[in-house]
Enzyme design. Structure first.
Site, PDB file in Angstrom:
ATOM      1  N   LYS A   1      40.480  44.924  53.780  1.00  7.94           N
ATOM      2  CA  LYS A   1      41.148  44.896  52.480  1.00  7.94           C
ATOM      3  C   LYS A   1      42.661  45.046  52.554  1.00  7.94           C
ATOM      4  O   LYS A   1      43.180  45.797  53.366  1.00  7.94           O
ATOM      5  CB  LYS A   1      40.601  46.033  51.591  1.00  7.94           C
TER       6      LYS A   1
ATOM      7  N   GLU B   1      48.966  46.394  40.597  1.00 10.53           N
ATOM      8  CA  GLU B   1      48.008  47.024  39.685  1.00 10.53           C
ATOM      9  C   GLU B   1      48.651  48.171  38.912  1.00 10.53           C
ATOM     10  O   GLU B   1      48.398  48.368  37.724  1.00 10.53           O
ATOM     11  CB  GLU B   1      46.806  47.549  40.475  1.00 10.53           C
TER      12      GLU B   1
ATOM     13  N   HIS C   1      43.544  28.941  29.717  1.00  8.92           N
ATOM     14  CA  HIS C   1      42.217  29.594  29.728  1.00  8.92           C
ATOM     15  C   HIS C   1      41.810  30.011  31.144  1.00  8.92           C
ATOM     16  O   HIS C   1      40.629  30.109  31.427  1.00  8.92           O
ATOM     17  CB  HIS C   1      41.133  28.679  29.133  1.00  8.92           C
TER      18      HIS C   1
ATOM     19  N   SER D   1      42.148  49.873  52.631  1.00 10.80           N
ATOM     20  CA  SER D   1      41.033  50.680  52.163  1.00 10.80           C
ATOM     21  C   SER D   1      40.570  51.564  53.316  1.00 10.80           C
ATOM     22  O   SER D   1      40.577  51.141  54.469  1.00 10.80           O
ATOM     23  CB  SER D   1      39.891  49.760  51.726  1.00 10.80           C
TER      24      SER D   1
END
Ligand code: ARG
Length: 459
Positions: A284, A291, A157, A278
């Site tokens: 970042k 992704e 979970h 970024s």
């Protein structure tokens, strides 16, 4: 002008829009090598069977080789008016060798021709996927071998459940990719039959030797039913189904990499080679490769769905709908290959933060099950009672904002009088992980044995 390959009964050529919807050359040109290979095998067989003159077969083979050279050097002009790769090649063959070119299509149709070309492409793709899966498994095993003792939280979970080792976690993916690889080899075995010679749909009256062409093209045997040969694309669907499952596994791993590499988790640092920055937020480091692997799984499954839906209502045999098979399969397999490559790269490059993982492994009362097991093993409590006692102790720790190991013995004994200070020995993460010695469990010894087993198998 009507079509020079099939226009005998036509007075005018197709409308521009007909040509636009009909032409597949923009994508099926990818099959040029398979098309030429199939045609050479067919021509050689026709000559051997005395169906066409040897001399013509020789000219056909030489012409086809020349065309391959032209396509590979970029000098070949593809024509949409000639619809597809089959007619583009044959038309060029006529330019180069003249009349004998017209004999190549004896005892053959574009229906069996495209079926054999596409099978050859799918077969090559399966071979490539198999090699890529092996490479990825090797990369995972190398990293697992380095981290047989590295502890991290195991999750259910997405909540801390029990400590595991990072090596064990990576080896879980080795098992998944091994099953994927066996699905790929199964699919290859099943699809390795040659449809060439089924002709349009019914076979041919010429005395062809289908066993010879099957063998020349590396197939195990010819397909046994001509109608089936030209009308099914299950070999592509099966490759895409196996590919979709691979993509799902890759996507789950990618999702974990995204989570692990976040500042909040900080379990791994991706290499510069597989991260991007970024343009506005200098701090970042985005896990873009992971992704995109995650996203492309959707696309790959979508490709499979699209072809399944194209196929599902088609009566036997060939229907032009089936021309829509290629773009889906190309897109799925090529993107999958890219994902496998990127994932192997990320696994090889990523730097686990062992301290961060160890700290997280001990938080969230991850050794509560060890405490319950101790109550069962040492005090003889039934597991359900032990679970209850442990639950109370977790409640105390949580109220006070401390770890289980920080609860004083007296407070533990207030919950269950039989508890002794030996209990603290099972509350450490290392003790917990080392105790999971059941076959397939996370103990470092087990993981090392699994790593060894896979090193032996993968060579
Ligand atoms: N371009 C076609 C395809 O991809 C080749 C087969 C065409 N056959 C036909 N009878 N029109 O399916």
């Amino acid at each position: 002008m009507s079509n020079r390959m099939w226009g005998g009964r036509f007075k005018t050529g197709p409308s521009a829009i007909m040509e636009e919807i009909n032409a597949s050359i923009d994508f099926d040109r990818k099959l040029y090598a398979q098309d030429i290979k199939g045609s050479k095998a067919h021509a050689a067989m026709l000559a051997k069977q005395g169906i066409i003159p040897e001399d013509d077969a020789r000219k056909i083979a030489e012409g086809l080789d020349a065309i391959k050279g032209e396509i590979e050097s970029g000098s070949f002009t593809f024509s949409r008016a000639l619809e597809d790769i089959h007619m583009n090649v044959e038309s060029r063959l006529k330019d180069i060798i003249g009349t004998p070119a017209g004999r190549l299509h004896t005892a053959r149709s574009r229906n069996d021709q495209v079926a054999v070309d596409f099978r050859l492409w799918v077969r090559d793709s399966l071979d490539h996927l198999e090699a890529q899966l092996t490479d990825l498994m090797k990369a995972l095993v190398v990293r697992a071998a380095e981290h047989t003792h590295t502890v991290m939280p195991g999750f259910t979970h997405l909540q801390s459940a029990q400590p595991v080792t990072f090596g064990h976690h990576l080896m879980a993916y080795v098992e998944m990719f091994a099953r994927d690889r066996s699905r790929v080899t199964d699919a290859r075995k099943r699809m390795n039959e040659c449809p060439l010679g089924a002709a349009a749909l019914a076979g041919t009256s010429f005395p062809i030797d289908r066993h010879a062409t099957a063998e020349a093209l590396g197939f195990d045997r010819p397909t046994a039913n001509s109608l089936d040969s030209v009308s099914d694309r299950d070999f592509a669907l099966e490759a895409m189904a196996a590919g979709s499952i691979i993509a799902i596994h890759l996507s789950r791993l990618a999702e974990e990499i995204v989570i692990w590499s976040s500042a909040q988790f900080g379990f791994v640092r991706l290499s510069d080679a597989f991260s991007t920055g970024s343009s506005i937020m200098p701090q970042k480091r985005n896990p873009d490769a992971a992704e995109l692997v995650r996203a492309k799984s959707g696309r790959i499954i979508g490709d499979m769905n699209a072809l399944m839906i194209v196929m599902k209502g088609l009566p036997l045999t060939y229907q032009k709908d089936m021309q829509e098979d290629k773009e889906q399969a190309f897109d799925a397999i090529e993107n999958l290959s890219l994902c496998l490559e990127a994932t192997a790269g990320m696994i090889r490059d990523m730097a686990p933060n062992v301290e961060r993982m160890a700290a997280a492994a001990g938080s969230g009362y991850a050794t509560a099950t060890d405490l319950a097991d101790w109550l069962v093993r040492v005090l003889g409590l039934p597991f359900r009672d032990a679970h209850h006692v442990t639950g109370k102790l977790v409640g105390i720790a949580s109220e006070r904002g401390i770890e289980l190991a920080d609860i004083p013995l007296a407070d533990m004994q207030a919950v269950h009088a039989g508890i002794t200070d030996a209990v603290y020995g099972v509350l450490t993460v290392q003790a917990s992980v080392s105790s999971r010695k059941s076959y397939g469990g996370t103990s470092p010894d087990n993981v090392a044995a699994q790593v060894k087993r896979w090193q032996d198998m993968l060579g």
